[in-house]
Design a protein around this motif. Sequence first.
Motif, PDB file in Angstrom:
ATOM      1  N   LEU A  20      32.413 -36.950 -14.163  1.00 22.41           N
ATOM      2  CA  LEU A  20      32.700 -36.871 -15.504  1.00 22.41           C
ATOM      3  C   LEU A  20      34.106 -37.300 -15.803  1.00 22.41           C
ATOM      4  O   LEU A  20      34.499 -38.171 -16.325  1.00 22.41           O
ATOM      5  N   SER A  23      35.061 -40.588 -14.378  1.00 22.66           N
ATOM      6  CA  SER A  23      34.385 -41.799 -15.382  1.00 22.66           C
ATOM      7  C   SER A  23      35.423 -41.843 -16.363  1.00 22.66           C
ATOM      8  O   SER A  23      35.524 -42.991 -16.872  1.00 22.66           O
ATOM      9  N   ILE A  24      35.793 -40.754 -17.192  1.00 22.90           N
ATOM     10  CA  ILE A  24      36.811 -40.817 -18.055  1.00 22.90           C
ATOM     11  C   ILE A  24      38.190 -41.385 -17.688  1.00 22.90           C
ATOM     12  O   ILE A  24      38.562 -42.316 -18.441  1.00 22.90           O
ATOM     13  N   SER A  27      37.472 -45.138 -17.479  1.00 22.72           N
ATOM     14  CA  SER A  27      37.323 -45.946 -18.914  1.00 22.72           C
ATOM     15  C   SER A  27      38.773 -45.886 -19.201  1.00 22.72           C
ATOM     16  O   SER A  27      39.079 -47.014 -19.978  1.00 22.72           O
ATOM     17  N   VAL A 158      33.235 -47.733 -21.229  1.00 21.40           N
ATOM     18  CA  VAL A 158      32.630 -46.471 -20.856  1.00 21.40           C
ATOM     19  C   VAL A 158      31.406 -46.730 -20.122  1.00 21.40           C
ATOM     20  O   VAL A 158      31.162 -46.256 -18.823  1.00 21.40           O
ATOM     21  N   TYR A 197      27.314 -39.544 -21.525  1.00 19.60           N
ATOM     22  CA  TYR A 197      27.789 -40.904 -22.008  1.00 19.60           C
ATOM     23  C   TYR A 197      27.647 -41.021 -23.349  1.00 19.60           C
ATOM     24  O   TYR A 197      28.753 -41.614 -24.119  1.00 19.60           O
ATOM     25  N   ILE A 200      30.538 -39.108 -25.089  1.00 21.42           N
ATOM     26  CA  ILE A 200      31.793 -39.805 -25.214  1.00 21.42           C
ATOM     27  C   ILE A 200      31.864 -41.173 -25.823  1.00 21.42           C
ATOM     28  O   ILE A 200      32.829 -41.037 -26.911  1.00 21.42           O
ATOM     29  N   ASN A 201      31.060 -41.903 -26.000  1.00 17.33           N
ATOM     30  CA  ASN A 201      30.984 -43.165 -27.006  1.00 17.33           C
ATOM     31  C   ASN A 201      30.715 -42.643 -28.503  1.00 17.33           C
ATOM     32  O   ASN A 201      31.441 -43.289 -29.237  1.00 17.33           O
ATOM     33  N   GLY A 203      32.018 -39.952 -29.539  1.00 19.53           N
ATOM     34  CA  GLY A 203      33.366 -39.523 -29.816  1.00 19.53           C
ATOM     35  C   GLY A 203      34.412 -40.677 -30.213  1.00 19.53           C
ATOM     36  O   GLY A 203      35.052 -40.576 -31.246  1.00 19.53           O
ATOM     37  N   ILE A 204      34.276 -41.742 -29.299  1.00 15.84           N
ATOM     38  CA  ILE A 204      35.047 -42.975 -29.508  1.00 15.84           C
ATOM     39  C   ILE A 204      34.510 -43.484 -30.758  1.00 15.84           C
ATOM     40  O   ILE A 204      35.669 -43.915 -31.667  1.00 15.84           O
TER      41      ILE A 204
END
Lengths: 219, 255
Positions: A20, A23-24, A27, A158, A197, A200-201, A203-204
């Motif tokens: 993770l 990945s972060i 991105s 991401v 995933y 994360i998205n 959150g974005i």
Amino acid sequence: MDYAFIDQLWVARIPLLKGLGVSISISLASIVAGTVLGVFVGLALVYAYRPVQWLVRGYTDFIRGTPVLVLVLASYYVLSTVGIDLGPFQAGVLALAVFCSSHVGELVRGALQSIPKGQTEAAKAIGLTFPQTFAYVLGPQALRQALPAWVNTAAEMVKASTLLSIIGVGELLLRTQEVISRTFMSLEFYFFAGFLYFVINYGIERFGRYVERKTAVPS
Amino acid sequence: MTNLLEIRDLHKRYGTVEVLKGVDCSMRQGEVISIIGSSGSGKTTMLRCINMLEEFQGGTISIDGQEIGYETAGGARRRKPEREIARQRALTGMAFQQFNLFPHMTAAGNVMLGLIKVKKMSRDQARALAEKWLDRVGLLSRIDHYPGQLSGGQQQRVAIARAIAMNPKLMLFDEVTSALDPELVNEVLQVIKALAEDGMSMLIVTHEMRFAYEVSSRVIFMNQGRIGEEGNPREMFLKPKTERLAEFLKTSTFN
């Protein structure tokens, strides 16, 4: 979901967390580098001298017309044949950043061109130089204009980070696959990765909405 | 004493189309000149040449003896450096047909931008001037409103305050009421009249004939890229000397 999955998740927590994190990192690095580069691409598309404009237009069209996976593979395998030896992480981030920059470039170009000519003229009329006009008049308006689409692009990056699993970068998807090959719990772990995933998205996207609200101009 | 504005043999082409075919015009300090004429006659273009929003290919424009936009050295005509042109643009103030307020700034912010960035004033000084001029155009109560929160007439008054706060030697008005609803025209014209009474030098491109008649010390009639006729408003409107002007006045409303 039974306890077996929870057990296995606990066992696999370290590689998954590391994945993770990778990945972060991928991105973040590609979004930041791609955005910085993309702003210059956008500026060049609007303001550069004709030959430079054509060159940059060729660059964005070529990049945008190429699958990201191809970019990733090319960056890793082709660059090394011309003597640029990048590790899989660097090569992958480079490919994603280049991809990101062509998209951000288009966003910036569109945003700048959507600002009425009168804005530039009014700025000139009070004696602002071009850099000042850009900094105080055009830039802030373009930024607001481009923000929603930029958030989309960030989320795409991401998702695109998963492609780096192909060249062996130990990001979340590759780590998940490794865990699955050991536990055979493909359904559970794929769902789990998908969920991460999504978080994360999401959150974005929330962050984008927040900034949009904060910078909205009252009318 | 040098004239405030001196235009000599001004030529302007768009590609092969010549829109200004040799315009001469001089203007003294404190004069209010209205420029009238049908669309395509070159009146707006002439105005935009004065602050270099348009390039021009021949002739000279000087403000207070300073040649605007171009310099001639050794027989070659060259565009002045951008920085110098930006500085010269601050000699004039301009109000536009479409207001062109900066939508992401408040009324005060619009007025203050040039004061801070071009005149290098402190925020406090700039704010005080913004208050003064927004008060003068009757919008002190709207000082922290954004353009999107103002009516067209109010936006145009802010735009005029933004230009005038820069303390220009000459104000250029480019059809400032053409985009306004009829009931909003008057509030803007009143502001311009008040400026005229203060002795501001102004060049006004307008379709408001009654206004031109009342406010101007001189009227210029543009016709096909040249000055067709000029004189004091009384003579121009009541006893036009040329067929062209008589024709034009007949088709325009004088109300």
